[in-house]
Motif scaffolding. Sequence first.
Motif, PDB file in Angstrom:
ATOM      1  N   VAL A  69       0.838  -1.200   0.000  1.00 24.11           N
ATOM      2  CA  VAL A  69       0.000   0.000   0.000  1.00 24.11           C
ATOM      3  C   VAL A  69       0.873   1.251   0.000  1.00 24.11           C
ATOM      4  CG1 VAL A  69      -1.654   1.369   1.350  1.00 24.11           C
ATOM      5  CG2 VAL A  69      -1.978  -1.098   1.082  1.00 24.11           C
ATOM      6  N   MET A  70       1.939   1.228   0.786  1.00 25.55           N
ATOM      7  CA  MET A  70       2.800   2.402   0.873  1.00 25.55           C
ATOM      8  C   MET A  70       3.607   2.605  -0.407  1.00 25.55           C
ATOM      9  SD  MET A  70       2.130   4.164   3.431  1.00 25.55           S
ATOM     10  CE  MET A  70       3.441   5.343   3.109  1.00 25.55           C
ATOM     11  N   ARG A  71       4.026   1.538  -1.065  1.00 28.52           N
ATOM     12  CA  ARG A  71       4.719   1.698  -2.350  1.00 28.52           C
ATOM     13  C   ARG A  71       3.791   2.375  -3.369  1.00 28.52           C
ATOM     14  NH1 ARG A  71       6.863  -3.536  -1.431  1.00 28.52           N
ATOM     15  NH2 ARG A  71       5.235  -4.452  -2.751  1.00 28.52           N
ATOM     16  N   GLU A  72       2.553   1.902  -3.411  1.00 31.08           N
ATOM     17  CA  GLU A  72       1.590   2.521  -4.324  1.00 31.08           C
ATOM     18  C   GLU A  72       1.361   3.980  -3.954  1.00 31.08           C
ATOM     19  OE1 GLU A  72      -3.026   1.823  -5.850  1.00 31.08           O
ATOM     20  OE2 GLU A  72      -2.433   1.207  -3.840  1.00 31.08           O
ATOM     21  N   GLN A  73       1.316   4.260  -2.655  1.00 32.28           N
ATOM     22  CA  GLN A  73       1.088   5.626  -2.198  1.00 32.28           C
ATOM     23  C   GLN A  73       2.247   6.547  -2.590  1.00 32.28           C
ATOM     24  OE1 GLN A  73      -1.659   7.403  -0.272  1.00 32.28           O
ATOM     25  NE2 GLN A  73      -0.351   8.699  -1.520  1.00 32.28           N
ATOM     26  N   LEU A  74       3.469   6.074  -2.442  1.00 34.89           N
ATOM     27  CA  LEU A  74       4.628   6.890  -2.812  1.00 34.89           C
ATOM     28  C   LEU A  74       4.682   7.103  -4.324  1.00 34.89           C
ATOM     29  CD1 LEU A  74       7.362   5.502  -0.376  1.00 34.89           C
ATOM     30  CD2 LEU A  74       5.880   7.495  -0.110  1.00 34.89           C
ATOM     31  N   ASN A  75       4.341   6.072  -5.067  1.00 30.55           N
ATOM     32  CA  ASN A  75       4.255   6.234  -6.528  1.00 30.55           C
ATOM     33  C   ASN A  75       3.229   7.296  -6.897  1.00 30.55           C
ATOM     34  OD1 ASN A  75       6.153   4.225  -6.948  1.00 30.55           O
ATOM     35  ND2 ASN A  75       4.629   2.611  -7.277  1.00 30.55           N
ATOM     36  N   HIS A  76       2.118   7.297  -6.154  1.00 30.13           N
ATOM     37  CA  HIS A  76       1.054   8.257  -6.427  1.00 30.13           C
ATOM     38  C   HIS A  76       1.518   9.685  -6.139  1.00 30.13           C
ATOM     39  CE1 HIS A  76      -3.030   9.620  -7.033  1.00 30.13           C
ATOM     40  NE2 HIS A  76      -3.065  10.164  -5.826  1.00 30.13           N
ATOM     41  N   LEU A  77       2.321   9.871  -5.094  1.00 30.14           N
ATOM     42  CA  LEU A  77       2.856  11.198  -4.809  1.00 30.14           C
ATOM     43  C   LEU A  77       3.649  11.731  -5.991  1.00 30.14           C
ATOM     44  CD1 LEU A  77       4.135  11.090  -1.101  1.00 30.14           C
ATOM     45  CD2 LEU A  77       2.067  12.170  -1.996  1.00 30.14           C
ATOM     46  N   ILE A  78       4.458  10.849  -6.572  1.00 26.14           N
ATOM     47  CA  ILE A  78       5.262  11.252  -7.727  1.00 26.14           C
ATOM     48  C   ILE A  78       4.366  11.633  -8.895  1.00 26.14           C
ATOM     49  CG2 ILE A  78       6.942  10.422  -9.434  1.00 26.14           C
ATOM     50  CD1 ILE A  78       8.171   8.719  -7.189  1.00 26.14           C
ATOM     51  N   GLU A  79       3.319  10.858  -9.128  1.00 26.49           N
ATOM     52  CA  GLU A  79       2.407  11.154 -10.232  1.00 26.49           C
ATOM     53  C   GLU A  79       1.651  12.463  -9.986  1.00 26.49           C
ATOM     54  OE1 GLU A  79       2.200   9.624 -13.180  1.00 26.49           O
ATOM     55  OE2 GLU A  79       3.966   8.593 -12.392  1.00 26.49           O
ATOM     56  N   MET A  80       1.229  12.689  -8.744  1.00 22.65           N
ATOM     57  CA  MET A  80       0.504  13.924  -8.435  1.00 22.65           C
ATOM     58  C   MET A  80       1.395  15.146  -8.613  1.00 22.65           C
ATOM     59  SD  MET A  80      -2.631  13.220  -7.814  1.00 22.65           S
ATOM     60  CE  MET A  80      -3.209  14.725  -7.038  1.00 22.65           C
ATOM     61  N   ALA A  81       2.687  14.972  -8.359  1.00 20.57           N
ATOM     62  CA  ALA A  81       3.614  16.094  -8.511  1.00 20.57           C
ATOM     63  C   ALA A  81       3.776  16.506  -9.969  1.00 20.57           C
ATOM     64  CB  ALA A  81       4.970  15.731  -7.913  1.00 20.57           C
ATOM     65  N   ARG A  82       3.346  15.664 -10.895  1.00 18.33           N
ATOM     66  CA  ARG A  82       3.415  16.024 -12.315  1.00 18.33           C
ATOM     67  C   ARG A  82       2.361  17.071 -12.686  1.00 18.33           C
ATOM     68  NH1 ARG A  82       6.847  12.297 -14.596  1.00 18.33           N
ATOM     69  NH2 ARG A  82       6.971  10.266 -13.541  1.00 18.33           N
ATOM     70  N   LEU A  83       1.329  17.197 -11.845  1.00 14.52           N
ATOM     71  CA  LEU A  83       0.299  18.203 -12.117  1.00 14.52           C
ATOM     72  C   LEU A  83       0.903  19.591 -11.920  1.00 14.52           C
ATOM     73  CD1 LEU A  83      -2.726  16.556 -10.256  1.00 14.52           C
ATOM     74  CD2 LEU A  83      -2.215  16.499 -12.710  1.00 14.52           C
ATOM     75  N   PRO A  84       0.679  20.502 -12.850  1.00 11.54           N
ATOM     76  CA  PRO A  84       1.347  21.806 -12.783  1.00 11.54           C
ATOM     77  C   PRO A  84       0.959  22.653 -11.580  1.00 11.54           C
ATOM     78  CG  PRO A  84      -0.352  21.793 -14.498  1.00 11.54           C
ATOM     79  CD  PRO A  84      -0.185  20.369 -14.050  1.00 11.54           C
ATOM     80  N   HIS A  85      -0.199  22.384 -10.989  1.00  7.68           N
ATOM     81  CA  HIS A  85      -0.662  23.198  -9.871  1.00  7.68           C
ATOM     82  C   HIS A  85      -0.402  22.539  -8.516  1.00  7.68           C
ATOM     83  CE1 HIS A  85      -3.877  20.439 -11.024  1.00  7.68           C
ATOM     84  NE2 HIS A  85      -4.268  20.472  -9.757  1.00  7.68           N
ATOM     85  N   VAL A  86       0.311  21.400  -8.503  1.00  6.34           N
ATOM     86  CA  VAL A  86       0.592  20.679  -7.256  1.00  6.34           C
ATOM     87  C   VAL A  86       2.078  20.773  -6.924  1.00  6.34           C
ATOM     88  CG1 VAL A  86       0.630  18.423  -6.120  1.00  6.34           C
ATOM     89  CG2 VAL A  86      -1.340  19.087  -7.524  1.00  6.34           C
ATOM     90  N   THR A  87       2.383  21.219  -5.714  1.00  7.81           N
ATOM     91  CA  THR A  87       3.762  21.310  -5.229  1.00  7.81           C
ATOM     92  C   THR A  87       3.889  20.459  -3.974  1.00  7.81           C
ATOM     93  OG1 THR A  87       3.955  23.588  -6.058  1.00  7.81           O
ATOM     94  CG2 THR A  87       5.584  22.864  -4.434  1.00  7.81           C
ATOM     95  N   ILE A  88       4.891  19.574  -3.961  1.00  4.89           N
ATOM     96  CA  ILE A  88       5.089  18.668  -2.820  1.00  4.89           C
ATOM     97  C   ILE A  88       6.518  18.805  -2.319  1.00  4.89           C
ATOM     98  CG2 ILE A  88       5.094  16.269  -2.026  1.00  4.89           C
ATOM     99  CD1 ILE A  88       3.050  15.659  -4.253  1.00  4.89           C
ATOM    100  N   GLN A  89       6.660  19.058  -1.017  1.00  3.63           N
ATOM    101  CA  GLN A  89       7.975  19.110  -0.382  1.00  3.63           C
ATOM    102  C   GLN A  89       7.999  18.166   0.814  1.00  3.63           C
ATOM    103  OE1 GLN A  89       7.990  23.759  -0.308  1.00  3.63           O
ATOM    104  NE2 GLN A  89      10.124  23.112  -0.026  1.00  3.63           N
ATOM    105  N   ILE A  90       9.176  17.611   1.087  1.00  2.64           N
ATOM    106  CA  ILE A  90       9.356  16.725   2.238  1.00  2.64           C
ATOM    107  C   ILE A  90      10.216  17.429   3.284  1.00  2.64           C
ATOM    108  CG2 ILE A  90      10.163  14.471   3.026  1.00  2.64           C
ATOM    109  CD1 ILE A  90       7.810  14.383   1.026  1.00  2.64           C
ATOM    110  N   LEU A  91       9.736  17.415   4.530  1.00  7.89           N
ATOM    111  CA  LEU A  91      10.511  17.946   5.649  1.00  7.89           C
ATOM    112  C   LEU A  91      11.292  16.786   6.265  1.00  7.89           C
ATOM    113  CD1 LEU A  91      11.101  20.380   7.527  1.00  7.89           C
ATOM    114  CD2 LEU A  91       9.202  19.593   8.951  1.00  7.89           C
TER     115      LEU A  91
END
Length: 289
Positions: A177-199
């Motif tokens: 489940v977590m592998r799929e979730q991390l893959n999804h984060l990468i895919e969502m970051a491809r959207l031009p209006h989505v910005t993801i940062q890790i602390l």
Amino acid sequence: MGFRTDISERQRRFGDELRRLRNSAGLSSAEIGDVLGMKSPAVSHTEAGRLGLNLERLDLWLDTCGAHDPEYRAGLIAMCKSNGKGWWTEYRPHVVPEALDLAEFEATSTSFINYQTHLIPGFLQTKAYIEVIHEYAEKKVEFRLRRQQMITAESSSPFHAVIHEAALHMMYGGPAVMREQLNHLIEMARLPHVTIQILPFDSTVYASTDTAFLLMHGAHTRLDTVLLENPHGPTFVGDPEGVAAFRRKFDRLKGMALPPLNASVDGPSPAFRDSWGMIQHVRYKLLGR
């Protein structure tokens, strides 16, 4: 008109705004009531959200209190006219009232900023991850997926998330489940209006990183709203000073976090650590589990 028995967060916030305007103008309940043709108790009930206000009286209230900003006025007029109904209404029997209030606020928001500590932000969760979080309650899962359309539909609102590294390591649902979730984060970051940062864990600066929150930008900065997640349940913050404090906190968090995830490249830049590299590192560790 009778008193409302169930006051929504929008109705409560509308009343708060009216009270702040009256206080800023230095007027008593009786004084604003005289202008509007209302008795002082009716003014108090309106400011508490127990009574509605017609548009004629709202215009007079705003004029009397010197609220002339067109965007702010338009936002208050929209809050006054709303009947509170939307796609979320059908889920009333299945989710808590605060979730309905949140969906209503999100529907009128122009952009979002989100900080999460131990969970992936709700807008970015996969269905399998949501099922685990909501213990496979079908309607709650469906409700969360519907909310995600705020950033996945056409003409979506900008969304900027800072996610603590701890959320990447939590094994909710297990490694698959977590592998799929991390893959999804990468895919969502491809959207031009989505910005993801890790602390990252190794951040050496303290910025009160224990409390997750979602800041929703309204039609005007004075109508911005914060959803604050607490152990006893969600809390909405709408006073300007409180919202400004969370806005400053997010600015500090994104300055402490790794550079935004850039899924358009094949790998992290060799010149510095970035959020893409952090997610990939955790994902590769999961491959062997």
